[in-house]
Design a protein around this motif. Structure first.
Motif, PDB file in Angstrom:
ATOM      1  N   SER A  74       2.120   2.620   0.381  1.00  0.00           N
ATOM      2  CA  SER A  74       2.171   3.592   1.342  1.00  0.00           C
ATOM      3  C   SER A  74       0.661   4.353   1.401  1.00  0.00           C
ATOM      4  O   SER A  74       0.844   5.151   2.608  1.00  0.00           O
ATOM      5  N   GLN A  75       0.075   4.581   0.538  1.00  0.00           N
ATOM      6  CA  GLN A  75      -1.215   5.365   0.789  1.00  0.00           C
ATOM      7  C   GLN A  75      -2.262   4.868   1.418  1.00  0.00           C
ATOM      8  O   GLN A  75      -3.385   5.089   1.620  1.00  0.00           O
ATOM      9  N   LEU A  76      -2.091   3.323   1.666  1.00  0.00           N
ATOM     10  CA  LEU A  76      -3.037   2.390   2.274  1.00  0.00           C
ATOM     11  C   LEU A  76      -3.000   2.547   3.710  1.00  0.00           C
ATOM     12  O   LEU A  76      -2.016   2.267   4.311  1.00  0.00           O
ATOM     13  N   MET A  77      -4.106   3.000   4.446  1.00  0.00           N
ATOM     14  CA  MET A  77      -4.120   3.233   5.756  1.00  0.00           C
ATOM     15  C   MET A  77      -4.564   1.842   6.556  1.00  0.00           C
ATOM     16  O   MET A  77      -4.958   1.152   6.123  1.00  0.00           O
ATOM     17  N   PRO A  78      -4.200   1.857   7.810  1.00  0.00           N
ATOM     18  CA  PRO A  78      -4.574   0.915   8.778  1.00  0.00           C
ATOM     19  C   PRO A  78      -6.034   0.466   8.519  1.00  0.00           C
ATOM     20  O   PRO A  78      -6.489  -0.610   8.735  1.00  0.00           O
ATOM     21  N   LEU A 136     -20.514  -5.284  -2.762  1.00  0.00           N
ATOM     22  CA  LEU A 136     -19.638  -4.715  -1.948  1.00  0.00           C
ATOM     23  C   LEU A 136     -18.181  -4.804  -2.416  1.00  0.00           C
ATOM     24  O   LEU A 136     -17.285  -4.131  -2.156  1.00  0.00           O
ATOM     25  N   SER A 137     -17.929  -6.202  -2.813  1.00  0.00           N
ATOM     26  CA  SER A 137     -16.326  -6.374  -3.308  1.00  0.00           C
ATOM     27  C   SER A 137     -15.974  -5.581  -4.564  1.00  0.00           C
ATOM     28  O   SER A 137     -14.989  -5.177  -4.337  1.00  0.00           O
ATOM     29  N   LEU A 138     -16.961  -5.034  -5.225  1.00  0.00           N
ATOM     30  CA  LEU A 138     -16.794  -4.329  -6.525  1.00  0.00           C
ATOM     31  C   LEU A 138     -16.505  -2.825  -5.820  1.00  0.00           C
ATOM     32  O   LEU A 138     -15.468  -2.310  -6.515  1.00  0.00           O
ATOM     33  N   LYS A 139     -17.275  -2.615  -5.105  1.00  0.00           N
ATOM     34  CA  LYS A 139     -17.203  -1.024  -4.482  1.00  0.00           C
ATOM     35  C   LYS A 139     -15.919  -0.784  -3.695  1.00  0.00           C
ATOM     36  O   LYS A 139     -15.237   0.183  -3.893  1.00  0.00           O
ATOM     37  N   GLN A 199     -12.500   1.280  -4.433  1.00  0.00           N
ATOM     38  CA  GLN A 199     -11.832   2.355  -3.566  1.00  0.00           C
ATOM     39  C   GLN A 199     -10.207   2.183  -3.461  1.00  0.00           C
ATOM     40  O   GLN A 199      -9.465   3.084  -3.330  1.00  0.00           O
ATOM     41  N   VAL A 200     -10.135   1.024  -3.138  1.00  0.00           N
ATOM     42  CA  VAL A 200      -8.804   0.622  -2.933  1.00  0.00           C
ATOM     43  C   VAL A 200      -7.850   0.921  -4.218  1.00  0.00           C
ATOM     44  O   VAL A 200      -6.640   1.498  -4.267  1.00  0.00           O
ATOM     45  N   PHE A 247      -8.672  -9.456  -6.049  1.00  0.00           N
ATOM     46  CA  PHE A 247      -7.772  -8.208  -5.931  1.00  0.00           C
ATOM     47  C   PHE A 247      -7.711  -8.014  -4.599  1.00  0.00           C
ATOM     48  O   PHE A 247      -6.736  -7.707  -4.100  1.00  0.00           O
ATOM     49  N   LEU A 248      -8.944  -8.096  -3.867  1.00  0.00           N
ATOM     50  CA  LEU A 248      -8.904  -7.721  -2.406  1.00  0.00           C
ATOM     51  C   LEU A 248      -8.048  -8.638  -1.707  1.00  0.00           C
ATOM     52  O   LEU A 248      -7.375  -8.096  -0.711  1.00  0.00           O
TER      53      LEU A 248
END
Length: 259
Positions: free
Chosen positions: A192-196, A220-223, A227-228, A246-247
């Motif tokens: 629910s915390q993930l924004m569009p 970039l993928s690690l960063k 963050q996510v 993971f992404l």
């Protein structure tokens, strides 16, 4: 010149992303689909209710007396309202702002700040829906308002946007490991915390990573994964899982939520 109303969100990194509001046509189409599903549910439930009532008619008359018909009508109305409200609350909460109708119409409810809606917002929207449909008040408000809000949206602080989907030209491959991982993440992470706009950044990376150098892609993928992880309140990345996997799992968890 825009044919549709757009809304803009600013990411924490000061990146501005633009989304298209759903519009009265898409919302009406979604509602037609949802009402057909609701009609099937209600017909099935009340057919069973009628059969039970016929079988237990004499028994209920002995308990409630001559007022049994009024009691049965009151119960039927209450059950109808609970099913009506519960349908929208149930799906919009568990499917991150979508009902079956909205999913088919490719639209989604989000908060005014772009975040996914929760139980409170879904409940307010559902409870005020009957008022919106009285004399088509909601339809007039959607057509006349700059952000296309009905009464339920005004009270809940929500808007309805077109769901973001990958373009046909973009190659986006999802590994089998990510498909298994996303089921686990739905159970332990707070989507629910993930924004569009967060989802849009993830999708953009997954679509473009093939053209990146290995060093740039790894960095970039690690960063993004870190963050996510913080956004969804996950203590640490799953063991033996690469940031890319993971992404991919996050992408699936947001785009295709399951019970």
């Amino acid at each position: 010149m825009h044919l549709f109303n757009n809304v803009k969100f600013n990411t924490p990194e000061s990146v501005e992303l633009e989304f298209t509001l759903a519009g009265i046509g898409n919302r009406a189409w979604a509602l037609v689909i949802d009402y057909h599903i609701l009609a099937v549910l209600l017909v099935g439930i009340f057919t069973a209710w009628s059969l039970i009532s016929d079988q237990l008619g004499d028994f209920w008359v002995d308990i409630f007396g001559s007022a049994v018909t009024l009691w049965l009508m009151a119960i039927a109305l209450l059950v109808s309202f609970i099913i009506y409200v519960g349908y929208f609350v149930f799906f919009e909460t568990l499917w991150f702002g979508q009902t079956p109708g909205k999913r088919i119409a490719k639209i989604r409810v989000v908060r005014d700040d772009g975040r996914l809606i929760g139980l409170q917002q879904a409940t307010l929207r559902a409870l005020l829906r009957p008022f919106d449909e009285t004399l088509f008040i909601g339809a007039f408000l959607i057509m006349l308002g700059s952000r296309e809000k009905r009464l339920g949206d005004l009270a809940a602080g929500t808007i309805v946007i077109q769901a973001q989907t990958p373009t046909a030209s973009a190659r986006l491959t999802i590994s089998e490991q990510a498909k298994e991982l996303h089921e686990q993440l739905i159970a332990i992470a707070d989507f629910s915390q993930l924004m569009p706009d967060d989802f849009a950044v993830i999708r953009e990376y997954l679509q473009r990573r093939g053209a990146m150098s290995l060093k740039a892609r790894a960095s970039l993928s690690l960063k993004l994964a870190e963050q996510v992880k913080a956004i969804i309140n996950l203590e640490k990345l799953p063991e033996a899982v690469t940031p890319d996997v993971f992404l991919e799992a996050i992408y699936l968890g947001y785009q295709q939520p399951k019970f």
